[in-house]
Enzyme design. Structure first.
Site, PDB file in Angstrom:
ATOM      1  N   ASN A   1       0.876  -1.179   0.000  1.00 49.35           N
ATOM      2  CA  ASN A   1       0.000   0.000   0.000  1.00 49.35           C
ATOM      3  C   ASN A   1       0.909   1.224   0.000  1.00 49.35           C
ATOM      4  OD1 ASN A   1      -1.794   2.031   0.470  1.00 49.35           O
ATOM      5  ND2 ASN A   1      -2.712   1.120   2.316  1.00 49.35           N
TER       6      ASN A   1
ATOM      7  N   ARG B   1      -2.450  -2.122  -3.553  1.00 42.98           N
ATOM      8  CA  ARG B   1      -3.675  -1.348  -3.340  1.00 42.98           C
ATOM      9  C   ARG B   1      -3.620  -0.123  -4.260  1.00 42.98           C
ATOM     10  NH1 ARG B   1      -4.826   3.284   0.809  1.00 42.98           N
ATOM     11  NH2 ARG B   1      -7.013   3.586   0.358  1.00 42.98           N
TER      12      ARG B   1
ATOM     13  N   HIS C   1     -12.762   3.043   0.081  1.00 38.41           N
ATOM     14  CA  HIS C   1     -12.758   2.007   1.132  1.00 38.41           C
ATOM     15  C   HIS C   1     -13.466   0.731   0.654  1.00 38.41           C
ATOM     16  CE1 HIS C   1     -12.827   5.508   4.275  1.00 38.41           C
ATOM     17  NE2 HIS C   1     -11.582   5.091   4.126  1.00 38.41           N
TER      18      HIS C   1
ATOM     19  N   ARG D   1     -11.777  15.818   7.309  1.00 44.73           N
ATOM     20  CA  ARG D   1     -12.548  16.198   6.113  1.00 44.73           C
ATOM     21  C   ARG D   1     -13.974  16.605   6.503  1.00 44.73           C
ATOM     22  NH1 ARG D   1     -11.035  10.843   3.594  1.00 44.73           N
ATOM     23  NH2 ARG D   1      -8.904  11.120   2.846  1.00 44.73           N
TER      24      ARG D   1
ATOM     25  N   GLU E   1      -8.197  -5.187   5.115  1.00 41.28           N
ATOM     26  CA  GLU E   1      -8.046  -4.900   3.691  1.00 41.28           C
ATOM     27  C   GLU E   1      -6.889  -5.686   3.081  1.00 41.28           C
ATOM     28  OE1 GLU E   1      -9.062  -0.369   3.111  1.00 41.28           O
ATOM     29  OE2 GLU E   1      -8.562  -0.761   5.186  1.00 41.28           O
TER      30      GLU E   1
END
Ligand code: AMP
Length: 402
Positions: free
Chosen positions: A7, A93, A182, A243, A389
């Protein structure tokens, strides 16, 4: 099969070496500050007892970072494999697959060109992912590699869910639409939820609340994502760590006029200085700090921040109950979703009782395992499922390489 999961960010590289037959993690780690002074590799050889090793060495670029990872994995003292030939595949990823990639894909020249084409949809992320691919290809020639996209699971959303109410030409010409992120986590957790419910995935209506520093909710009906809260970029949807999530787009012009800020300044504020960090007046983006504030007598900051955060999550769950005409399970995952009984309580007890949801407070206090934490017979079950993940990436990689 040993699969190296990568990743890659602009200055970091996370990795796990996973035996995809036993699904055990053999080793994992993180390269930090790539291209910046003070770079280091923190490495845990899980299969050799798991004692953390920190290696401080200059990493001018990602190729050097990957080289250090491979050296650590094959090191006589800390290594977990004898030679690189024991690493049989690499899973990368990739953040944005646009409309091109609706599932994980073997990385060919053509696929890599496709990922490059998606770069203007994720200008911070896709180029970094591509650098990681290039570095691995250079150091592991001939090893099959797979791209696993954050957006892929959401590609099943119907048009009515992914279109924005703006001129259609923006979709036609620039592919401006909701993509969602996600996805690997939403897929893993929703599949696991069906397993825990003891029902076929293809028959369930599941809401997944991925609540971490980045946060999103998705509606998974009959094994397919039908809606999700993030949009063209990860800025839309829930109030997150830093955010803003959903807001009136006219606020941008309003702030520009009031504070004399540029578009670039405002986008930075909405991405990096908003969310719970902004709402708490800069107190913290970390929910542990906000929970500490919330617990203090007379606190207002923690209260308004956590209440606004939880209210937004509850509203999304409500809207997805409508989108799917019912819900069988509501799942909580990621840093906050897995670890915060308070957040789960504020969402479920304040807003979801009308659906029949009732939490078992003892079970809600547990952590670190897959759990059903609701006690109602009727209405949706509430589940806590630690996301994974990397395992999902290793599974997809193995399936495509075998
Ligand atoms: P993630 O992005 O999934 O790694 O989640 C990171 C976030 O999880 C952190 O910023 C914290 O806000 C939150 N978190 C981690 N541990 C806890 C905890 N024990 N209680 C509440 N929040 C937590």
């Amino acid at each position: 099969m040993n699969v190296l999961v990568i990743n890659c960010g602009s200055s970091s590289l996370k990795f796990q070496l996973i035996d995809s037959d036993s699904e055990n993690v053999i080793a994992k780690g993180l390269c930090e500050r790539i291209g910046i002074e003070g770079s280091r590799l923190v490495y845990t050889p899980v299969a050799r007892g798991g004692e953390k090793v920190t290696l401080e060495e200059a990493m001018p670029d990602h190729t050097k970072a990957v080289q250090m990872v491979l050296d650590a994995l094959t090191d006589a003292e800390h290594g977990v494999v004898k030679s690189l030939s024991e690493i049989e595949a690499v899973g990368h990823r990739i953040v944005h697959g646009g409309e091109k990639f609706a599932s994980s894909t073997l990385l060919t020249e053509e696929v890599i060109a496709g990922i490059k084409e998606c770069s203007d949809l994720a200008p911070l992320h896709n180029p970094a992912n591509l650098i990681g691919i290039e570095a691995c290809q250079k150091l592991m020639p001939g090893v099959p590699m797979v791209g696993v996209f954050d957006t892929a699971f959401h590609q099943t959303m119907p048009e009515k869910a992914y279109l924005y109410g703006i001129p259609y030409s923006y979709y036609r010409e620039h592919k401006i639409r909701r993509y969602g992120f996600h996805g690997t986590s939403h897929k893993y957790v929703s599949q696991k939820a069906a397993e825990l419910l003891g029902r076929p995935f293809e028959e369930c209506k599941i809401v997944v609340c991925h609540l971490g520093n980045g946060a999103s909710v998705s509606a998974v009906r009959e094994g397919k994502c039908v809606d999700t809260s993030m949009g063209l970029t990860p800025l839309e949807g829930l109030i997150m760590g830093t955010r803003s999530g959903d807001m009136d787009p006219a606020i941008i012009e309003f702030i520009a006029n009031k504070e004399g800020k540029s578009l670039e300044d405002i986008m930075k504020i909405l991405n990096k200085e908003s969310g719970v960090l902004g709402l708490s007046d800069g107190l913290s983006s970390d929910f542990r700090d906000l929970e500490d504030a919330y617990a203090k007598e007379g606190d207002e900051v923690g209260k308004r921040t956590l209440e606004a955060f939880c209210y937004r999550v509850a509203k999304y769950i409500g809207s997805y109950a409508v989108a799917m005409n019912g819900i069988d399970a509501i799942c909580f995952t990621a840093g906050v979703g897995e670890n915060s009984p308070l957040v789960r309580n504020l969402i479920c007890e304040n807003y979801l009782q009308f659906m029949g949801v009732e939490l078992d407070q003892e079970l809600n206090g547990k952590r670190g395992q897959d759990l059903v934490i609701s006690k109602n017979e009727k209405g949706p079950k509430v589940l806590v499922i630690p996301t994974d993940e990397e395992l999902m990436i290793a599974r997809d990689t193995t399936a495509l390489v075998k």
